[in-house]
Design an enzyme around this catalytic site. Structure first.
Site, PDB file in Angstrom:
ATOM      1  CB  CYS A 116      41.133  31.870  32.239  1.00  0.00           C
ATOM      2  SG  CYS A 116      39.367  31.936  31.909  1.00  0.00           S
ATOM      3  CB  CYS A 124      44.205  39.796  29.219  1.00  0.00           C
ATOM      4  SG  CYS A 124      42.991  39.671  30.543  1.00  0.00           S
TER       5      CYS A 124
HETATM    6  S1  SF4 Z   1      46.935  35.923  33.151  1.00  0.00           S
HETATM    7 FE1  SF4 Z   1      44.709  35.828  32.851  1.00  0.00          FE
HETATM    8  S2  SF4 Z   1      43.807  37.600  33.917  1.00  0.00           S
HETATM    9 FE2  SF4 Z   1      46.053  37.891  33.831  1.00  0.00          FE
HETATM   10  S3  SF4 Z   1      46.338  39.235  32.079  1.00  0.00           S
HETATM   11 FE3  SF4 Z   1      46.551  37.113  31.317  1.00  0.00          FE
HETATM   12  S4  SF4 Z   1      44.485  36.382  30.694  1.00  0.00           S
HETATM   13 FE4  SF4 Z   1      44.275  38.314  31.882  1.00  0.00          FE
END
Ligand code: SF4
Length: 242
Positions: A238, A210
């Site tokens: 994740c 992300c």
């Molecule tokens: S915490 Fe995980 S799902 Fe949320 S924006 Fe970051 S990578 Fe994406």
């Protein structure tokens, strides 16, 4: 002070290029064997170069393996541009896109803040749970095997990665068909087969998640060092690959 040199896409050596057809043939045979052994096999594609390589081989071999992507709602513009390009490049593939539950995202944002994942590992994992894990459960519903583009070389948390695993939590098989590929081999394949890849690779991003949780990496750093860079090395997953 000179700017640090960022990671760059590796130039494939002649030895890597010479070995590529044999390496690709082994991969195609692995994928054929996996497809033949299951009813419904799905590739989880984050649109990383590894996933694009697997997609390319699946399409070239006309294998009965479908592909899905989790659109977390926080992807980079470059990733979204690639996502839009993929169905045109591989029209023969069944490709699905899964989004997070809108109410769960709204609740997280209202309760903790839009970028609360910077504040603690727990809040980061909760964001990943809502935007990735729950959609992944929907994406895998009904499948009996799934594929990932993980490689051993990618990080300390993946050093012992096998080809085949049992995803006990979901009661299905899980495969990492390029677990033994090197970064140079992946990029040799991408170049040789003109596979479309994320434009961020040319900006020093060897691993792309992300937008707010990924930064470029300096030459010599771990290639996943830019993922959740504010956390310690051993928490950098994740939850998709427990
Ligand atoms: S915490 Fe995980 S799902 Fe949320 S924006 Fe970051 S990578 Fe994406």
């Amino acid at each position: 002070m000179p700017k640090p040199t960022l990671w760059q896409i590796p130039e494939p050596g002649t030895d890597v290029l010479a070995a590529l057809p044999a390496k690709t043939a082994v991969l195609a045979e692995r994928l054929r064997h996996i497809a033949a052994g299951h009813q419904d096999v799905r590739l989880a594609s984050s649109l990383a170069a590894e996933d694009m390589l697997l997609t390319d081989v699946i399409a070239a071999q006309a294998l009965p393996i479908s592909v899905f992507t989790l659109q977390t709602g926080r992807l980079n513009a470059e990733t979204l541009a690639l996502l839009a390009q993929v169905p045109q490049r591989y029209p023969q593939l069944a490709w699905a896109v899964y989004a997070p539950d809108a109410a769960a995202v709204a609740h997280y944002v209202q309760t903790h803040g839009e970028n609360a994942f910077y504040h603690s590992v727990d809040l980061r994992r909760e964001c990943c749970r809502i935007r990735k894990i729950e959609p992944l459960e929907r994406a895998l519903a009904g499948a009996d095997a799934w594929l990932t583009g993980q490689r051993r070389e990618q990080s300390p948390t993946r050093e012992a990665l096998p080809l085949a695993e049992t995803d006990a939590a979901r009661g299905m098989a899980k495969y990492n068909p390029i677990y033994d590929w090197t970064e140079a081999e992946v990029w040799a394949y991408v170049r040789t087969h003109d596979v479309p890849v994320n434009a961020l690779y040319r900006q020093g991003y060897p691993s792309i998640g992300c937008e707010p949780c990924t930064r470029p990496v300096r030459l010599g750093e771990d290639i996943r060092a830019g993922r959740w860079w504010w956390e310690s090395r051993d928490s950098k997953e994740c939850g998709l690959h427990k």
